[in-house]
Write a protein that holds these residues in place. Sequence first.
Motif, PDB file in Angstrom:
ATOM      1  N   TYR A   1      47.214  51.531  47.260  1.00  0.00           N
ATOM      2  CA  TYR A   1      48.650  51.274  47.158  1.00  0.00           C
ATOM      3  C   TYR A   1      49.261  51.063  48.545  1.00  0.00           C
ATOM      4  CZ  TYR A   1      53.603  51.852  46.235  1.00  0.00           C
ATOM      5  OH  TYR A   1      54.957  51.653  46.181  1.00  0.00           O
ATOM      6  N   GLY A   2      48.836  51.886  49.512  1.00  0.00           N
ATOM      7  CA  GLY A   2      49.377  51.752  50.854  1.00  0.00           C
ATOM      8  C   GLY A   2      49.021  50.436  51.507  1.00  0.00           C
ATOM      9  N   VAL A   3      47.853  49.907  51.208  1.00  0.00           N
ATOM     10  CA  VAL A   3      47.407  48.661  51.836  1.00  0.00           C
ATOM     11  C   VAL A   3      47.965  47.433  51.123  1.00  0.00           C
ATOM     12  CG1 VAL A   3      45.382  47.227  52.347  1.00  0.00           C
ATOM     13  CG2 VAL A   3      45.294  49.695  52.734  1.00  0.00           C
ATOM     14  N   THR A   4      47.966  47.447  49.791  1.00  0.00           N
ATOM     15  CA  THR A   4      48.299  46.227  49.041  1.00  0.00           C
ATOM     16  C   THR A   4      49.612  46.317  48.263  1.00  0.00           C
ATOM     17  OG1 THR A   4      47.172  46.914  47.003  1.00  0.00           O
ATOM     18  CG2 THR A   4      45.835  45.853  48.711  1.00  0.00           C
ATOM     19  N   ARG A   5      50.177  47.537  48.140  1.00  0.00           N
ATOM     20  CA  ARG A   5      51.329  47.758  47.260  1.00  0.00           C
ATOM     21  C   ARG A   5      51.048  47.257  45.843  1.00  0.00           C
ATOM     22  NH1 ARG A   5      52.372  50.520  50.962  1.00  0.00           N
ATOM     23  NH2 ARG A   5      54.366  50.856  51.984  1.00  0.00           N
ATOM     24  N   LEU A   6      49.744  47.199  45.502  1.00  0.00           N
ATOM     25  CA  LEU A   6      49.264  46.760  44.180  1.00  0.00           C
ATOM     26  C   LEU A   6      49.728  45.350  43.824  1.00  0.00           C
ATOM     27  CD1 LEU A   6      49.692  50.079  42.147  1.00  0.00           C
ATOM     28  CD2 LEU A   6      47.716  49.277  43.444  1.00  0.00           C
ATOM     29  N   ILE A   7      49.901  44.507  44.853  1.00  0.00           N
ATOM     30  CA  ILE A   7      50.246  43.101  44.621  1.00  0.00           C
ATOM     31  C   ILE A   7      48.992  42.386  44.113  1.00  0.00           C
ATOM     32  CG2 ILE A   7      51.001  40.947  45.711  1.00  0.00           C
ATOM     33  CD1 ILE A   7      52.510  42.699  47.736  1.00  0.00           C
ATOM     34  N   PRO A   8      49.043  41.761  42.919  1.00  0.00           N
ATOM     35  CA  PRO A   8      47.839  41.165  42.319  1.00  0.00           C
ATOM     36  C   PRO A   8      47.117  40.181  43.244  1.00  0.00           C
ATOM     37  CG  PRO A   8      49.595  41.259  40.708  1.00  0.00           C
ATOM     38  CD  PRO A   8      50.205  41.680  42.015  1.00  0.00           C
ATOM     39  N   ALA A   9      47.860  39.334  43.961  1.00  0.00           N
ATOM     40  CA  ALA A   9      47.223  38.332  44.831  1.00  0.00           C
ATOM     41  C   ALA A   9      46.383  39.006  45.908  1.00  0.00           C
ATOM     42  CB  ALA A   9      48.286  37.437  45.449  1.00  0.00           C
ATOM     43  N   ASP A  10      46.905  40.087  46.481  1.00  0.00           N
ATOM     44  CA  ASP A  10      46.158  40.795  47.523  1.00  0.00           C
ATOM     45  C   ASP A  10      44.919  41.472  46.947  1.00  0.00           C
ATOM     46  OD1 ASP A  10      47.970  40.031  49.408  1.00  0.00           O
ATOM     47  OD2 ASP A  10      49.103  41.908  49.391  1.00  0.00           O
ATOM     48  N   LEU A  11      45.012  41.934  45.711  1.00  0.00           N
ATOM     49  CA  LEU A  11      43.871  42.603  45.085  1.00  0.00           C
ATOM     50  C   LEU A  11      42.778  41.619  44.663  1.00  0.00           C
ATOM     51  CD1 LEU A  11      45.748  45.187  42.847  1.00  0.00           C
ATOM     52  CD2 LEU A  11      44.365  45.688  44.860  1.00  0.00           C
ATOM     53  N   ILE A  12      43.168  40.387  44.328  1.00  0.00           N
ATOM     54  CA  ILE A  12      42.219  39.424  43.773  1.00  0.00           C
ATOM     55  C   ILE A  12      41.625  38.515  44.842  1.00  0.00           C
ATOM     56  CG2 ILE A  12      41.950  37.473  42.175  1.00  0.00           C
ATOM     57  CD1 ILE A  12      44.162  38.784  40.476  1.00  0.00           C
ATOM     58  N   TYR A  13      42.468  38.023  45.763  1.00  0.00           N
ATOM     59  CA  TYR A  13      42.034  36.944  46.649  1.00  0.00           C
ATOM     60  C   TYR A  13      41.685  37.377  48.071  1.00  0.00           C
ATOM     61  CZ  TYR A  13      43.953  34.138  42.860  1.00  0.00           C
ATOM     62  OH  TYR A  13      44.209  33.597  41.630  1.00  0.00           O
ATOM     63  N   SER A  14      42.105  38.555  48.475  1.00  0.00           N
ATOM     64  CA  SER A  14      41.841  38.976  49.851  1.00  0.00           C
ATOM     65  C   SER A  14      40.438  39.545  49.995  1.00  0.00           C
ATOM     66  CB  SER A  14      42.861  40.030  50.288  1.00  0.00           C
ATOM     67  OG  SER A  14      42.668  41.232  49.558  1.00  0.00           O
ATOM     68  N   ARG A  15      39.946  39.573  51.236  1.00  0.00           N
ATOM     69  CA  ARG A  15      38.640  40.188  51.499  1.00  0.00           C
ATOM     70  C   ARG A  15      38.679  41.668  51.146  1.00  0.00           C
ATOM     71  NH1 ARG A  15      36.156  43.096  55.479  1.00  0.00           N
ATOM     72  NH2 ARG A  15      33.916  42.730  55.750  1.00  0.00           N
ATOM     73  N   TYR A  16      39.799  42.332  51.455  1.00  0.00           N
ATOM     74  CA  TYR A  16      39.951  43.745  51.105  1.00  0.00           C
ATOM     75  C   TYR A  16      39.820  43.943  49.600  1.00  0.00           C
ATOM     76  CZ  TYR A  16      42.029  48.369  50.556  1.00  0.00           C
ATOM     77  OH  TYR A  16      42.239  49.680  50.217  1.00  0.00           O
ATOM     78  N   GLY A  17      40.420  43.049  48.831  1.00  0.00           N
ATOM     79  CA  GLY A  17      40.352  43.148  47.376  1.00  0.00           C
ATOM     80  C   GLY A  17      38.935  43.008  46.864  1.00  0.00           C
ATOM     81  N   ARG A  18      38.168  42.098  47.467  1.00  0.00           N
ATOM     82  CA  ARG A  18      36.779  41.914  47.024  1.00  0.00           C
ATOM     83  C   ARG A  18      35.928  43.138  47.355  1.00  0.00           C
ATOM     84  NH1 ARG A  18      38.053  36.696  48.952  1.00  0.00           N
ATOM     85  NH2 ARG A  18      37.092  37.118  50.977  1.00  0.00           N
ATOM     86  N   VAL A  19      36.119  43.681  48.552  1.00  0.00           N
ATOM     87  CA  VAL A  19      35.389  44.898  48.921  1.00  0.00           C
ATOM     88  C   VAL A  19      35.790  46.056  48.006  1.00  0.00           C
ATOM     89  CG1 VAL A  19      35.048  46.625  50.737  1.00  0.00           C
ATOM     90  CG2 VAL A  19      35.070  44.196  51.314  1.00  0.00           C
ATOM     91  N   LEU A  20      37.087  46.137  47.723  1.00  0.00           N
ATOM     92  CA  LEU A  20      37.575  47.178  46.831  1.00  0.00           C
ATOM     93  C   LEU A  20      36.947  47.057  45.444  1.00  0.00           C
ATOM     94  CD1 LEU A  20      39.554  49.489  46.159  1.00  0.00           C
ATOM     95  CD2 LEU A  20      41.245  47.726  45.584  1.00  0.00           C
ATOM     96  N   GLY A  21      36.830  45.832  44.940  1.00  0.00           N
ATOM     97  CA  GLY A  21      36.212  45.631  43.633  1.00  0.00           C
ATOM     98  C   GLY A  21      34.787  46.135  43.599  1.00  0.00           C
ATOM     99  N   ALA A  22      34.032  45.855  44.668  1.00  0.00           N
ATOM    100  CA  ALA A  22      32.647  46.339  44.739  1.00  0.00           C
ATOM    101  C   ALA A  22      32.609  47.868  44.793  1.00  0.00           C
ATOM    102  CB  ALA A  22      31.958  45.743  45.969  1.00  0.00           C
ATOM    103  N   LYS A  23      33.533  48.447  45.547  1.00  0.00           N
ATOM    104  CA  LYS A  23      33.564  49.909  45.663  1.00  0.00           C
ATOM    105  C   LYS A  23      33.912  50.558  44.329  1.00  0.00           C
ATOM    106  CE  LYS A  23      35.880  53.657  48.139  1.00  0.00           C
ATOM    107  NZ  LYS A  23      36.900  54.001  49.153  1.00  0.00           N
ATOM    108  N   VAL A  24      34.898  50.011  43.634  1.00  0.00           N
ATOM    109  CA  VAL A  24      35.298  50.562  42.340  1.00  0.00           C
ATOM    110  C   VAL A  24      34.150  50.455  41.337  1.00  0.00           C
ATOM    111  CG1 VAL A  24      36.826  50.226  40.352  1.00  0.00           C
ATOM    112  CG2 VAL A  24      37.759  50.175  42.677  1.00  0.00           C
ATOM    113  N   ALA A  25      33.453  49.319  41.348  1.00  0.00           N
ATOM    114  CA  ALA A  25      32.326  49.141  40.435  1.00  0.00           C
ATOM    115  C   ALA A  25      31.229  50.162  40.732  1.00  0.00           C
ATOM    116  CB  ALA A  25      31.780  47.720  40.549  1.00  0.00           C
ATOM    117  N   LEU A  26      30.932  50.364  42.005  1.00  0.00           N
ATOM    118  CA  LEU A  26      29.905  51.336  42.383  1.00  0.00           C
ATOM    119  C   LEU A  26      30.346  52.753  42.015  1.00  0.00           C
ATOM    120  CD1 LEU A  26      27.192  51.841  43.711  1.00  0.00           C
ATOM    121  CD2 LEU A  26      28.339  51.881  45.935  1.00  0.00           C
TER     122      LEU A  26
END
Length: 285
Positions: free
Chosen positions: A213-238
């Motif tokens: 929340y602090g990094v992205t404010r849960l903005i969908p574009a930042d979660l989906i298209y940014s490098r941080y979002g992709r790394v986050l997706g891998a971390k959540v999956a793991l």
Amino acid sequence: MKLLTGQVVVAWLALAAVAILYGSAVFALLACSPASTAAPGQATARRALAKLWRVLATLAVALVPLGFLIATSNATGTSLGEAMELVTTTVRDSREGRLWCARVVLTLALFSAAWVPSQSRLRDGAIGVMGALWIVARALVSHSVDSGALAVTIYAAHMLAAALWLGAMVAFSLGASQTMEEPAWSVAAVRQLWRVAEWCAVIVALTGVLIVYGVTRLIPADLIYSRYGRVLGAKVALFAVVIAYGIYIRLRLARKATEQAGHYELVRAIGVEAILLIGIIEFAA
């Protein structure tokens, strides 16, 4: 580019070593009774942990100063040889340099504590406290610094919980693997392991949400298209895999801990979960 890659590898290996030192020492405090009331097999498990701590502390004491030197070289655009001459200036003139120096001192203290010949709870506590301080010092030079003291506190709690979870898994796997003929200690310790894992999983999840929340404010574009979002997706999956696997272990294997075959299967499964947790530490770093 080579030095930058080297800095990343050295920093991650040093973090993994200190995280396991910290987590396994805290777990030893929780799972090991005083010698007068120790369960059969506990002394064997503690000896195995002492050997692990010495290996990890030796690795850390070699890597942390090297990481400081590589970081100084990258920051100043100089060679490693030239960077050695700038270390004193870096420590004196920069906050990051002073925190690096603090980590070097803490690493030397961890090394000294790990090589103390006695197997006392005081030594376990000292390694746990110094490991926690080392992780906090690292959090103070992380990306969270840009977001203020609260963000640093949340990030430090995230890292400490993940490190404790990992260290507890490693400590139990190592101790239990050495006490196959005397499973009394590991049967009792596995119950403590479940409690540690449950609390750590909750803290990692909650602090993880706050960090995102602090990094992205849960903005969908930042979660989906940014490098941080992709790394986050891998971390959540793991993280989801680790949680699911942990539930499977507890429901299917924990009951068999008193049986020889079941005990071996439980130790192996928790070792696999520890390897998965190393991936979470890497992403969290």
